[in-house]
Enzyme design. Structure first.
Site, mmCIF file in Angstrom:
data_model
loop_
_atom_site.group_PDB
_atom_site.id
_atom_site.type_symbol
_atom_site.label_atom_id
_atom_site.label_comp_id
_atom_site.label_asym_id
_atom_site.label_seq_id
_atom_site.Cartn_x
_atom_site.Cartn_y
_atom_site.Cartn_z
ATOM 1 C CB THR A 52 -1.343 0.093 1.067
ATOM 2 O OG1 THR A 52 -1.630 -1.303 1.754
ATOM 3 C CG2 THR A 52 -2.252 0.660 1.473
ATOM 4 C CE LYS A 80 -0.230 2.418 4.324
ATOM 5 N NZ LYS A 80 -1.710 2.497 4.710
ATOM 6 C CE LYS A 98 -5.305 6.230 5.752
ATOM 7 N NZ LYS A 98 -5.647 4.770 6.234
ATOM 8 C CD GLU A 138 -7.967 2.242 4.163
ATOM 9 O OE1 GLU A 138 -7.753 2.344 5.236
ATOM 10 O OE2 GLU A 138 -7.251 1.660 3.430
ATOM 11 C CG HIS A 149 -9.916 -2.260 2.081
ATOM 12 N ND1 HIS A 149 -9.995 -1.386 2.991
ATOM 13 C CD2 HIS A 149 -8.343 -2.322 2.628
ATOM 14 C CE1 HIS A 149 -9.488 -1.418 4.067
ATOM 15 N NE2 HIS A 149 -8.166 -1.591 3.718
ATOM 16 C CB SER A 151 -2.384 -5.755 4.108
ATOM 17 O OG SER A 151 -3.126 -5.153 4.096
#
Length: 465
Positions: A163, A165, A167, A194, A284, A369
């Site tokens: 993911t 970051k 974010k 998300e 998600h 995750s």
């Protein structure tokens, strides 16, 4: 004997311990905590009535239909072992009560009203048995595990993700750069967080363009197929589809959706679009803990996971198991199997209350995750096997040398674990040794091992307030 007005006694109608469940019934296992003084049977039949045809008083229009055909039935009640005043109530619903192909309608019926019922102190839906007849009214995942592997040309190992970051706050150009570095270093996927949708500092269209550029550049340099989960979640279904269409026009392989905040109707719409247009769909589960965290009220995640497989998604976040309690591991693996396998046997020790047959509906890849890093790799490989996506956010981007070396470290650790497993070594016992050996020929991995050698996230589970 004519119509008699008056408040109903549910017991006569809705508690039927002699009922033989049908193959076409939807079966539900509820954990019921009655109010003090309310007998468990009463709570059980109240749940059956309130979530199907019941209303609180006798109505003359009952005479115009066949309650026997349409009512939910509480067919079994048993005390929960080790709990005071908690009971499992098993309810059977006739299939006619549900609209075909609508997870939305299924939930509105089963959990729509009954959770506010006064006779209950708390109520939790632990599991659902979805009959094969109902499953066949759903498309399910756009592609499923096998088709995804074929599209990506990646076999015999878990897939790696990350993911991006921070974010929120990056510009689209810098965001794309981070994506490129991770993919170039050896990850299969990177991911929008998300809540990355479309903001003043980074509009969705700009992000899509720069991420697509990153994907193509990384593919050209590595010779591997790459993807970035472009989050299409938005305020309206029309806007969501607009974003998915743009992703397809860019030729990227995968988009993403927050299925609980976006809603099942939106999710099923997107899943249909994805199958029709060859896009993979990453899901998600933002908001799941609002629903599933309490042990005695709400819905267990395995129910949300089953619902997602019906509504459609190719990946779904499913917890990590690592560093958590042992008992939880079995429960998590229970719903991981419900996502991936075709046929799952009833097994209460794994939280599986009913045997579930998916009649060849495609499977969903579970995504591990949250707080994982290279030292967890042996355990993750051991627990999840090949069919999973292992996602390291901070565990990639937190590498002291940067994103690409962080990605290299993860890929090397994964390949080392898979090779060790294939050679017959026991990862549960020798995992740390496998990682240490791999460090000798990967300075990136050695640096990562140094940074995270002591980090653990171990707390007792919080499931009641």
């Amino acid at each position: 004997d004519g119509f008699k007005a008056g408040v109903k006694d549910y017991r006569l109608t809705y508690y039927t311990p002699e009922y033989q469940t049908k193959d076409t019934d939807i079966l539900a296992a509820f954990r019921v905590t009655p109010q003090p003084g309310v007998p468990p049977e009463e709570a059980g039949w109240a749940v059956a009535a309130e979530s199907s045809t019941g209303t609180w008083t006798t109505v003359w229009t009952d005479g115009l239909t066949s309650l026997d055909r349409y009512k939910g039935r509480c067919c079994d009640i048993e005390p929960v072992p080790g709990e005071d005043n908690q009971y499992f109530a098993y309810v059977a619903y006739p299939l006619d009560l549900f609209e075909e192909g609508s997870v939305t309608n299924m939930f509105t019926s089963i959990v729509g009203n009954v959770f506010g019922f006064k006779a209950l102190r708390a109520l939790r839906l632990e599991d659902l048995r979805i009959p094969t007849a109902y499953i066949q009214t759903f498309q399910g995942p756009p592609h499923g595990i096998q088709v995804e592997r074929d599209k990506l040309n990646k076999y015999g190992r878990p897939l790696l993700g990350c993911t991006i970051k921070p974010k929120l706050g990056l510009s689209a150009k810098n965001y794309g750069r981070a994506v490129y570095e991770c993919l170039r270093g050896g990850l299969d996927f990177t991911k929008d967080d998300e809540n990355v949708n479309s903001r003043a500092f980074m509009r969705w269209r700009d992000r899509f363009v720069f991420c697509a550029e990153a994907i193509y550049k990384a593919q050209a340099e590595t010779g591997e197929i790459k993807g970035h989960y472009l989050n299409a979640t938005s305020g309206t279904c029309e806007e969501m589809i607009k974003r998915a269409v743009f992703a397809r026009e860019l030729g990227v392989p995968i988009v993403m959706h927050d299925y609980l905040t976006g809603g099942f109707t939106a999710n099923t719409t997107l899943a249909h679009y994805c199958r029709d247009n060859g896009l993979l769909l990453h899901i998600h589960r933002a908001m799941h803990a609002v629903i599933d965290r309490q042990k005695n009220h709400g819905m267990h995640f395995r129910v949300l996971a089953k619902a997602l497989r019906m509504s459609g998604g190719d990946h779904i976040h499913a917890g990590t198991v690592v560093g958590k309690l042992e008992g939880e591991r079995e429960i998590t693996l229970g719903f991981v199997d419900l996502l991936r396998d075709d046929f799952i046997e009833k097994d209460r020790s794994r939280g599986i209350y009913f045997t579930q047959d998916w009649v060849s509906m495609p499977g969903v890849l579970p995504v591990a995750s949250g707080g994982i890093h290279v030292w967890h790799m042996p355990a993750l490989t051991e627990i999840f096997g090949d069919d999973a996506v292992l996602q390291f956010g901070g565990g990639t981007l937190g590498h002291p040398w940067g994103n690409a070396p962080g990605a290299v470290a993860n890929r090397v650790a994964l390949e080392a674990c898979v090779q060790a497993r294939n050679e017959g070594r026991d990862l549960a016992r020798e995992g740390n040794e496998v990682i240490r050996e791999a460090c000798k020929w990967s300075p990136e991995l050695a640096a990562a091992c140094e940074v995270w050698k002591e980090i653990k996230f171990e707390f007792a589970t919080v499931d009641t307030l």
